[in-house]
Design a protein around this motif. Structure first.
Motif, PDB file in Angstrom:
ATOM      1  N   PHE A 199       6.791 -19.419  -3.685  1.00 26.03           N
ATOM      2  CA  PHE A 199       8.022 -18.642  -3.858  1.00 26.03           C
ATOM      3  C   PHE A 199       7.875 -17.524  -4.877  1.00 26.03           C
ATOM      4  CE2 PHE A 199       8.131 -22.549  -6.382  1.00 26.03           C
ATOM      5  CZ  PHE A 199       8.230 -22.044  -7.671  1.00 26.03           C
ATOM      6  N   TRP A 200       6.659 -17.172  -5.244  1.00 25.12           N
ATOM      7  CA  TRP A 200       6.429 -16.131  -6.249  1.00 25.12           C
ATOM      8  C   TRP A 200       5.594 -15.030  -5.619  1.00 25.12           C
ATOM      9  CZ3 TRP A 200       2.967 -13.512  -9.425  1.00 25.12           C
ATOM     10  CH2 TRP A 200       3.481 -13.012 -10.625  1.00 25.12           C
ATOM     11  N   GLY A 201       6.017 -13.774  -5.796  1.00 29.15           N
ATOM     12  CA  GLY A 201       5.308 -12.666  -5.152  1.00 29.15           C
ATOM     13  C   GLY A 201       5.568 -11.343  -5.839  1.00 29.15           C
ATOM     14  N   GLY A 202       5.378 -10.274  -5.099  1.00 29.67           N
ATOM     15  CA  GLY A 202       5.545  -8.947  -5.681  1.00 29.67           C
ATOM     16  C   GLY A 202       5.907  -7.916  -4.640  1.00 29.67           C
ATOM     17  N   TYR A 203       6.243  -6.725  -5.114  1.00 27.49           N
ATOM     18  CA  TYR A 203       6.662  -5.625  -4.243  1.00 27.49           C
ATOM     19  C   TYR A 203       5.994  -4.326  -4.683  1.00 27.49           C
ATOM     20  CZ  TYR A 203      10.400  -8.750  -2.744  1.00 27.49           C
ATOM     21  OH  TYR A 203      11.094  -9.830  -2.247  1.00 27.49           O
ATOM     22  N   ARG A 204       5.791  -3.479  -3.733  1.00 28.25           N
ATOM     23  CA  ARG A 204       5.386  -2.102  -4.009  1.00 28.25           C
ATOM     24  C   ARG A 204       6.519  -1.186  -3.570  1.00 28.25           C
ATOM     25  NH1 ARG A 204       0.942  -1.981  -1.800  1.00 28.25           N
ATOM     26  NH2 ARG A 204      -0.498  -1.790  -3.560  1.00 28.25           N
ATOM     27  N   VAL A 205       6.999  -0.350  -4.477  1.00 37.75           N
ATOM     28  CA  VAL A 205       8.043   0.618  -4.152  1.00 37.75           C
ATOM     29  C   VAL A 205       7.372   1.951  -3.844  1.00 37.75           C
ATOM     30  CG1 VAL A 205      10.092   1.839  -4.955  1.00 37.75           C
ATOM     31  CG2 VAL A 205       9.722  -0.564  -5.612  1.00 37.75           C
ATOM     32  N   THR A 206       7.470   2.364  -2.592  1.00 32.72           N
ATOM     33  CA  THR A 206       6.914   3.647  -2.167  1.00 32.72           C
ATOM     34  C   THR A 206       7.957   4.727  -2.414  1.00 32.72           C
ATOM     35  OG1 THR A 206       5.596   2.569  -0.458  1.00 32.72           O
ATOM     36  CG2 THR A 206       5.926   4.953  -0.253  1.00 32.72           C
ATOM     37  N   PRO A 207       7.686   5.695  -3.280  1.00 35.51           N
ATOM     38  CA  PRO A 207       8.726   6.670  -3.641  1.00 35.51           C
ATOM     39  C   PRO A 207       9.024   7.671  -2.534  1.00 35.51           C
ATOM     40  CG  PRO A 207       6.661   7.235  -4.716  1.00 35.51           C
ATOM     41  CD  PRO A 207       6.430   5.920  -4.034  1.00 35.51           C
ATOM     42  N   VAL A 241      13.406   7.031  -9.790  1.00 33.16           N
ATOM     43  CA  VAL A 241      12.671   6.933  -8.531  1.00 33.16           C
ATOM     44  C   VAL A 241      13.572   6.312  -7.473  1.00 33.16           C
ATOM     45  CG1 VAL A 241      10.643   5.953  -7.375  1.00 33.16           C
ATOM     46  CG2 VAL A 241      10.522   6.592  -9.808  1.00 33.16           C
ATOM     47  N   THR A 242      13.570   6.854  -6.266  1.00 29.04           N
ATOM     48  CA  THR A 242      14.185   6.180  -5.129  1.00 29.04           C
ATOM     49  C   THR A 242      13.093   5.912  -4.106  1.00 29.04           C
ATOM     50  OG1 THR A 242      14.735   8.193  -3.885  1.00 29.04           O
ATOM     51  CG2 THR A 242      16.360   7.400  -5.490  1.00 29.04           C
ATOM     52  N   GLY A 243      13.213   4.802  -3.392  1.00 29.28           N
ATOM     53  CA  GLY A 243      12.198   4.488  -2.404  1.00 29.28           C
ATOM     54  C   GLY A 243      12.452   3.167  -1.723  1.00 29.28           C
ATOM     55  N   LYS A 244      11.446   2.692  -1.027  1.00 27.34           N
ATOM     56  CA  LYS A 244      11.541   1.462  -0.252  1.00 27.34           C
ATOM     57  C   LYS A 244      10.574   0.430  -0.814  1.00 27.34           C
ATOM     58  CE  LYS A 244      11.356  -0.237   4.510  1.00 27.34           C
ATOM     59  NZ  LYS A 244      11.092   0.137   5.938  1.00 27.34           N
ATOM     60  N   ALA A 245      11.065  -0.795  -1.017  1.00 25.62           N
ATOM     61  CA  ALA A 245      10.244  -1.883  -1.544  1.00 25.62           C
ATOM     62  C   ALA A 245       9.650  -2.692  -0.394  1.00 25.62           C
ATOM     63  CB  ALA A 245      11.077  -2.785  -2.442  1.00 25.62           C
ATOM     64  N   GLU A 246       8.349  -2.903  -0.444  1.00 32.60           N
ATOM     65  CA  GLU A 246       7.672  -3.697   0.578  1.00 32.60           C
ATOM     66  C   GLU A 246       6.906  -4.835  -0.097  1.00 32.60           C
ATOM     67  OE1 GLU A 246       5.221  -1.034   2.798  1.00 32.60           O
ATOM     68  OE2 GLU A 246       6.932  -0.071   3.788  1.00 32.60           O
ATOM     69  N   PRO A 247       6.928  -6.036   0.486  1.00 33.04           N
ATOM     70  CA  PRO A 247       6.235  -7.177  -0.129  1.00 33.04           C
ATOM     71  C   PRO A 247       4.732  -6.947  -0.201  1.00 33.04           C
ATOM     72  CG  PRO A 247       7.761  -7.902   1.583  1.00 33.04           C
ATOM     73  CD  PRO A 247       7.638  -6.418   1.713  1.00 33.04           C
ATOM     74  N   LEU A 248       4.129  -7.438  -1.264  1.00 33.07           N
ATOM     75  CA  LEU A 248       2.677  -7.387  -1.408  1.00 33.07           C
ATOM     76  C   LEU A 248       2.045  -8.530  -0.624  1.00 33.07           C
ATOM     77  CD1 LEU A 248       2.362  -6.754  -5.243  1.00 33.07           C
ATOM     78  CD2 LEU A 248       2.116  -5.064  -3.430  1.00 33.07           C
ATOM     79  N   SER A 249       0.784  -8.374  -0.294  1.00 31.23           N
ATOM     80  CA  SER A 249       0.054  -9.438   0.380  1.00 31.23           C
ATOM     81  C   SER A 249      -0.188 -10.592  -0.595  1.00 31.23           C
ATOM     82  CB  SER A 249      -1.286  -8.919   0.895  1.00 31.23           C
ATOM     83  OG  SER A 249      -2.154  -8.622  -0.187  1.00 31.23           O
ATOM     84  N   THR A 250      -0.401 -11.777  -0.054  1.00 34.35           N
ATOM     85  CA  THR A 250      -0.694 -12.936  -0.896  1.00 34.35           C
ATOM     86  C   THR A 250      -1.950 -12.700  -1.724  1.00 34.35           C
ATOM     87  OG1 THR A 250       0.326 -14.411   0.735  1.00 34.35           O
ATOM     88  CG2 THR A 250      -1.148 -15.416  -0.876  1.00 34.35           C
ATOM     89  N   THR A 251      -2.913 -12.000  -1.154  1.00 29.55           N
ATOM     90  CA  THR A 251      -4.152 -11.702  -1.878  1.00 29.55           C
ATOM     91  C   THR A 251      -3.868 -10.867  -3.120  1.00 29.55           C
ATOM     92  OG1 THR A 251      -5.462 -11.779   0.153  1.00 29.55           O
ATOM     93  CG2 THR A 251      -6.421 -10.619  -1.725  1.00 29.55           C
ATOM     94  N   ASP A 252      -3.041  -9.836  -2.971  1.00 27.98           N
ATOM     95  CA  ASP A 252      -2.692  -8.985  -4.114  1.00 27.98           C
ATOM     96  C   ASP A 252      -1.911  -9.770  -5.170  1.00 27.98           C
ATOM     97  OD1 ASP A 252      -3.930  -6.727  -3.167  1.00 27.98           O
ATOM     98  OD2 ASP A 252      -2.123  -5.874  -2.256  1.00 27.98           O
TER      99      ASP A 252
END
Length: 212
Positions: free
Chosen positions: A171-179, A108-119
């Motif tokens: 300092f802990w979070g997540g990302y969504r990679v949109t393909p 997969v190639t794509g762009k990583a975007e930070p998740l919201s604090t709620t997610d």
């Protein structure tokens, strides 16, 4: 020098044809993921995440996929880690699912975007308590003197959070990679592997067969 050129095998589990594919790569991925889970693969959600630093040097590491949907692929990490620092400088990443025993891989190639604090919080609360505490302990990718430093910090934080819930670290979070592209690879006999590339187009997804 070790010569490994005689290590080889044939890929015989089956081919992949255009007629077998879904028009949507995420639906195709869901199908393959379910088959990987049913096959009893060890860590079927393990994926290689590749990022690039400011010098253009690529880095790779294995991360566990935690969720996917039509918007992309989700994973979690320390936001001060090397991968997060590199994503902040260049959000374009690649993912690779190496399902060797099925003679398959998905790139997969794509762009990583930070998740919201709620997610992020929603997922954090589902983790076992020791895993929540571990998120507080490790300054991921930083140099440490010895493993004992980690174990001592873990014991300290475990005592601190012995009662009540463990709060979400800032300092802990997540990302969504949109393909932007997804390639499905199925091993074939005589190294004539089957490869199909989904690329984003104005009207949806374009599917092309690639030479092995």
């Amino acid at each position: 020098m070790s010569d490994l050129s005689d290590i080889r095998r044939e890929y015989t589990l089956g081919g992949l044809r255009r007629a077998d594919l879904s028009a949507d790569p995420m639906q195709q991925f869901e199908c393959w993921m379910e088959q990987a889970k049913r096959a009893g693969l060890s860590d079927p959600t393990a994926m290689v995440v590749a990022t690039v630093d400011e010098r253009g040097q690529p880095f790779q590491r294995i991360v566990l996929l935690k969720r996917f949907d039509d918007k992309g692929f989700v994973f979690f990490t320390n936001l001060e880690s090397r991968k997060a620092t590199q994503i902040a400088g260049n959000a374009r990443v690649s993912l690779l699912f190496p399902w060797h025993s099925l003679e398959r891989q998905v790139a997969v190639t794509g762009k990583a975007e930070p998740l919201s604090t709620t997610d992020v919080l929603k997922y954090f609360l589902t983790r076992p308590k020791d895993s929540q505490i571990a998120a507080w302990v490790s300054q991921q990718s930083s140099k440490i003197s010895a493993r004992q430093a980690l174990e001592s910090k873990f014991a300290e934080m475990k005592a601190k959070f012995s009662r009540g819930e463990v709060p979400l670290p800032k300092f802990w979070g997540g990302y969504r990679v949109t393909p932007e592209s997804m390639e499905f690879w199925q091993g074939g006999e005589h190294r004539l592997h089957d490869r199909f590339l989904y690329s984003r187009a104005d009207s949806g997804w374009q599917i092309d067969r690639l030479a092995p």
